[in-house]
Enzyme design. Structure first.
Site, mmCIF file in Angstrom:
data_model
loop_
_atom_site.group_PDB
_atom_site.id
_atom_site.type_symbol
_atom_site.label_atom_id
_atom_site.label_comp_id
_atom_site.label_asym_id
_atom_site.label_seq_id
_atom_site.Cartn_x
_atom_site.Cartn_y
_atom_site.Cartn_z
ATOM 1 N N CYS A 1 -5.897 59.739 -42.898
ATOM 2 C CA CYS A 1 -7.163 60.338 -42.452
ATOM 3 C C CYS A 1 -7.887 59.397 -41.504
ATOM 4 O O CYS A 1 -8.090 58.234 -41.814
ATOM 5 C CB CYS A 1 -8.126 60.532 -43.618
ATOM 6 S SG CYS A 1 -7.597 61.658 -44.842
ATOM 7 N N GLU B 1 -1.595 64.843 -32.525
ATOM 8 C CA GLU B 1 -0.739 64.411 -33.617
ATOM 9 C C GLU B 1 -0.850 65.370 -34.794
ATOM 10 O O GLU B 1 -1.909 65.951 -35.039
ATOM 11 C CB GLU B 1 -1.125 62.992 -34.042
ATOM 12 C CG GLU B 1 -0.808 61.998 -32.924
ATOM 13 C CD GLU B 1 -1.231 60.570 -33.226
ATOM 14 O OE1 GLU B 1 -0.599 59.662 -32.666
ATOM 15 O OE2 GLU B 1 -2.178 60.346 -33.994
ATOM 16 N N HIS C 1 -19.788 62.546 -46.838
ATOM 17 C CA HIS C 1 -19.924 61.084 -46.693
ATOM 18 C C HIS C 1 -21.304 60.511 -47.007
ATOM 19 O O HIS C 1 -21.424 59.329 -47.300
ATOM 20 C CB HIS C 1 -19.455 60.583 -45.317
ATOM 21 C CG HIS C 1 -18.053 60.976 -44.982
ATOM 22 N ND1 HIS C 1 -17.001 60.769 -45.847
ATOM 23 C CD2 HIS C 1 -17.524 61.583 -43.885
ATOM 24 C CE1 HIS C 1 -15.885 61.217 -45.284
ATOM 25 N NE2 HIS C 1 -16.181 61.728 -44.106
HETATM 26 N N1 SAH Z 1 -13.265 67.237 -38.033
HETATM 27 C C1 SAH Z 1 -12.862 67.618 -39.351
HETATM 28 C C2 SAH Z 1 -11.440 67.169 -39.690
HETATM 29 C C3 SAH Z 1 -11.281 65.690 -39.559
HETATM 30 S S1 SAH Z 1 -10.518 64.566 -40.497
HETATM 31 C C4 SAH Z 1 -13.830 67.037 -40.356
HETATM 32 O O1 SAH Z 1 -14.697 66.295 -39.965
HETATM 33 O O2 SAH Z 1 -13.743 67.373 -41.528
HETATM 34 C C5 SAH Z 1 -10.330 64.757 -42.137
HETATM 35 C C6 SAH Z 1 -11.148 63.798 -43.010
HETATM 36 O O3 SAH Z 1 -10.885 62.405 -42.776
HETATM 37 C C7 SAH Z 1 -12.624 63.980 -42.821
HETATM 38 O O4 SAH Z 1 -13.221 64.099 -44.073
HETATM 39 C C8 SAH Z 1 -13.034 62.695 -42.160
HETATM 40 O O5 SAH Z 1 -14.390 62.434 -42.359
HETATM 41 C C9 SAH Z 1 -12.116 61.708 -42.821
HETATM 42 N N2 SAH Z 1 -11.983 60.434 -42.100
HETATM 43 C C10 SAH Z 1 -12.249 60.170 -40.802
HETATM 44 N N3 SAH Z 1 -12.003 58.865 -40.536
HETATM 45 C C11 SAH Z 1 -11.572 58.311 -41.679
HETATM 46 C C12 SAH Z 1 -11.130 57.000 -42.042
HETATM 47 N N4 SAH Z 1 -11.072 56.036 -41.144
HETATM 48 N N5 SAH Z 1 -10.726 56.799 -43.313
HETATM 49 C C13 SAH Z 1 -10.749 57.804 -44.220
HETATM 50 N N6 SAH Z 1 -11.152 59.048 -43.938
HETATM 51 C C14 SAH Z 1 -11.565 59.313 -42.690
#
Ligand code: SAH
Length: 326
Positions: free
Chosen positions: A319, A74, A202
């Protein structure tokens, strides 16, 4: 070509593939019928296809992109008043196992090749021109997958995106987001890349980070910190930390203080991301009081902090929500 055709034919094909993203040799009308026939016989164009497009009420568009082998990833177009951002995928599924992310529930099937990454960007650029009358302005590698676990292909795709023969976009408008693979962060610094780096932090406390992002057991915060200092020293490019605050997980003053300390190792800013629930499980967005505490303490310590509202939630495009639901 070995078939005795003129050299300029090669340039013509190159233009069709690179600049016009042609999906078939038949559309290459400045080539003779014979040449097109030969090309069809000897080559395949492994293009992607946008199988399904969903539009959110806030304007966000999510594409389900089918690859030549039938797998699907996606990508998302996020419009704001004066920007269009493409959020693209780098892997089918993901190699990591972050407990709060929907993509982590998909098995990692394979890396995307450079063209599959590039073509997602082209598809979104076309949609931006069609629906918003402007070209794509920014790209974030925040879709499915861990870009640094597919570093070579991501780099090749970015080379093509920034090349005048490709989209000619500036590297400064591209952000690669990673959970933090120290060795590759250092390699990126050595490679002299010009795009921006975002790190999904995080938590700045090892045991907490490991409990929600298990790979932190291998790539600990100490390793990460050291790699980020190396990155900054070589690139002088400020790091963005992505950070979600959850009830009962990282919402205490101790968590905030640890983040403040972590931010002091290299010039950085913090992006507090709203949590997008992926189920009714243990992750719940923290209260406004907890968020205010983060913002207040970071600001008191001179650290730039922004709060990012999620877009496209109604179509599972925000995200952490990319999971090939359809
Ligand atoms: N693998 C990469 C890109 C992934 S996603 C990374 O880890 O950075 C982009 C962002 O969305 C990351 O910061 C991830 O931690 C965050 N993310 C993942 N799941 C999420 C959720 N359920 N709600 C909000 N942010 C989330």
């Amino acid at each position: 070509m070995d078939q005795g055709d003129k050299a300029f034919r090669g340039n013509q094909v190159y233009e069709w593939l690179w600049q016009k993203s042609a999906h078939s040799f038949d559309v290459m009308t400045n080539l003779s019928k014979e040449t097109r026939g030969l090309l069809r016989e000897y080559f395949v164009i492994n293009h992607i296809r946008v199988d399904q497009m969903q539009r959110s009420k806030d304007g966000t568009i999510k594409n389900a992109v089918r690859l030549h082998d039938g797998l699907v990833v996606e990508s998302v177009l996020i419009p704001t008043a004066n920007r269009t951002t493409a959020c693209v995928s780098s892997q089918v599924g993901c190699s990591l196992d972050c407990k709060f992310c929907a993509t982590a529930r998909l098995k990692r099937m394979r890396n995307l090749n450079p063209d599959e990454i590039y073509d997602q960007v082209v598809a979104i650029d076309n949609e931006s021109r069609l629906y918003f009358n402007r070209p794509l302005s920014n790209i974030v590698f925040m879709g499915m997958g861990e870009p640094l676990m597919n570093y070579n292909n991501v780099l090749k795709a970015i080379d093509k995106i920034t090349s005048p023969a490709g989209l000619g976009m500036s590297s400064k408008r591209i952000t690669v987001s990673t959970s933090g693979v120290p060795k590759i962060i250092k390699k990126m610094a050595d490679d002299g890349v010009k795009f921006k780096l975002a790190v999904s932090l995080h938590s700045a406390i090892d045991e907490i980070r490991t409990s929600i992002m298990p790979f932190n057991a291998t790539f600990t915060l100490t390793n990460l910190r050291e790699a980020l200092q190396y990155w900054y020293n070589r690139t002088k490019s400020r790091i963005t930390y992505e950070y979600v605050v959850w009830e009962g997980i990282n919402n205490t003053q101790r968590d905030v203080d640890a983040l403040v300390d972590f931010c002091k190792f290299a010039p950085s800013k913090v992006n507090l991301i709203e949590y997008n629930p992926i189920d009714d499980g243990k992750f719940q967005q923290a209260s406004k009081t907890a968020l205010d505490r983060y913002v207040g303490t970071l600001e008191e310590n001179g650290i730039v902090v922004t709060v990012r509202r999620s877009r496209g939630k109604d179509i599972d495009a925000a995200c952490g929500q990319l999971a090939n639901k359809h």
